[in-house]
Design an enzyme around this catalytic site. Structure first.
Site, PDB file in Angstrom:
ATOM      1  N   HIS A 128      36.854  42.274  38.630  1.00  0.00           N
ATOM      2  CA  HIS A 128      37.077  41.403  39.778  1.00  0.00           C
ATOM      3  C   HIS A 128      36.004  40.317  39.848  1.00  0.00           C
ATOM      4  O   HIS A 128      34.830  40.572  39.551  1.00  0.00           O
ATOM      5  CB  HIS A 128      37.055  42.195  41.090  1.00  0.00           C
ATOM      6  N   HIS A 179      48.124  35.603  41.471  1.00  0.00           N
ATOM      7  CA  HIS A 179      47.797  36.830  42.199  1.00  0.00           C
ATOM      8  C   HIS A 179      48.123  36.675  43.695  1.00  0.00           C
ATOM      9  O   HIS A 179      47.502  37.317  44.541  1.00  0.00           O
ATOM     10  CB  HIS A 179      46.311  37.151  42.000  1.00  0.00           C
ATOM     11  N   ASP A 203      40.425  39.667  38.818  1.00  0.00           N
ATOM     12  CA  ASP A 203      41.283  39.460  39.989  1.00  0.00           C
ATOM     13  C   ASP A 203      40.518  38.841  41.160  1.00  0.00           C
ATOM     14  O   ASP A 203      39.322  39.093  41.347  1.00  0.00           O
ATOM     15  CB  ASP A 203      41.850  40.802  40.473  1.00  0.00           C
TER      16      ASP A 203
END
Length: 228
Positions: free
Chosen positions: A189, A93, A42
């Site tokens: 991440h 996202h 992410d």
């Protein structure tokens, strides 16, 4: 500003993607008897650490899904293009990582659509997978993403590595390996800042899971293999 021709192509691509994309629902993991796992990242791209992650994925013949921010795709377009060219899935996202608790669903869907355009303009790919920042969603947002033919994908609750907190490489590795299951969706991440612990953990996680017989696939590939 995206060109008119690109917008038209985006509409065509969205229509095409809708016919092959999974049903719109919130996906946390899938049920499968195959040893398949989806690695997800992410908040990128990160100019320093995303390329290192891509190198490790390539070294281990692993595919992953990158839930990118539109603004960072604009900042680092060559990395987004590399993700696509190396067979990874690029997913939405939002543009600026606003939490739903702080903005309206209407505002968030604007960012989602803006990011769809940015990703398409740069990579010629149309994402049909979306992850809400912070994991915050409600029925209104789900209705809007369904209209846009987007599947909302979260992560296996026990596979949140919390690597953004930099808890240590050992902790990240243990989170992933201690309770791994077929069909897991693992949350990492590649956000702005220092992601060296994530890279260090992947150096150990990828070969170990390969040794255990797991195959790393994109989220969409994993969803299509859900046991009916």
């Amino acid at each position: 500003m995206i060109k008119k021709s690109a917008v038209c192509a985006l509409i065509v691509a969205l229509t095409t993607a809708a016919s092959v994309s999974p049903n719109s629902e919130v996906v946390w993991n899938v049920t499968t008897d195959k040893k398949l796992i989806a690695l997800t990242f992410d908040d990128g791209p990160n100019p320093v650490f995303t390329p290192q992650i891509l190198d490790l994925l390539k070294e281990n013949q692993a595919k992953a899904t990158f839930f990118v921010l539109g603004k960072r795709v604009q900042m680092y377009p060559t990395i987004a293009i590399r993700e696509v060219n190396e067979g990874h899935e690029i997913a939405n996202h939002t543009f600026d990582h606003h939490y739903l608790k702080n903005v309206s669903p209407a505002k968030l869907i604007e960012e989602i659509r803006q990011t769809q355009e940015v990703i398409f303009d740069i990579t010629e790919q149309v994402p049909h997978v979306f992850r809400p920042p912070g994991g915050f969603y409600n029925d209104a947002l789900l209705d809007l993403t369904k209209e846009d033919k987007l599947t909302v994908v979260m992560w296996s609750w026990y596979q949140d590595t919390k690597d953004w907190k930099r808890p240590g490489v050992d902790k990240i590795v243990d989170t992933v390996l201690s309770n791994v299951h077929n069909g897991d969706i693992i949350l990492f991440h590649d956000l702005q800042g220092d992601c060296s612990q994530t890279v260090g953990a992947l150096r150990r996680i990828l070969p170990e899971l390969k040794k255990q017989g797991y195959e790393f696939v994109t989220v969409t590939d994993l969803i299509t293999k859900t046991k009916k």
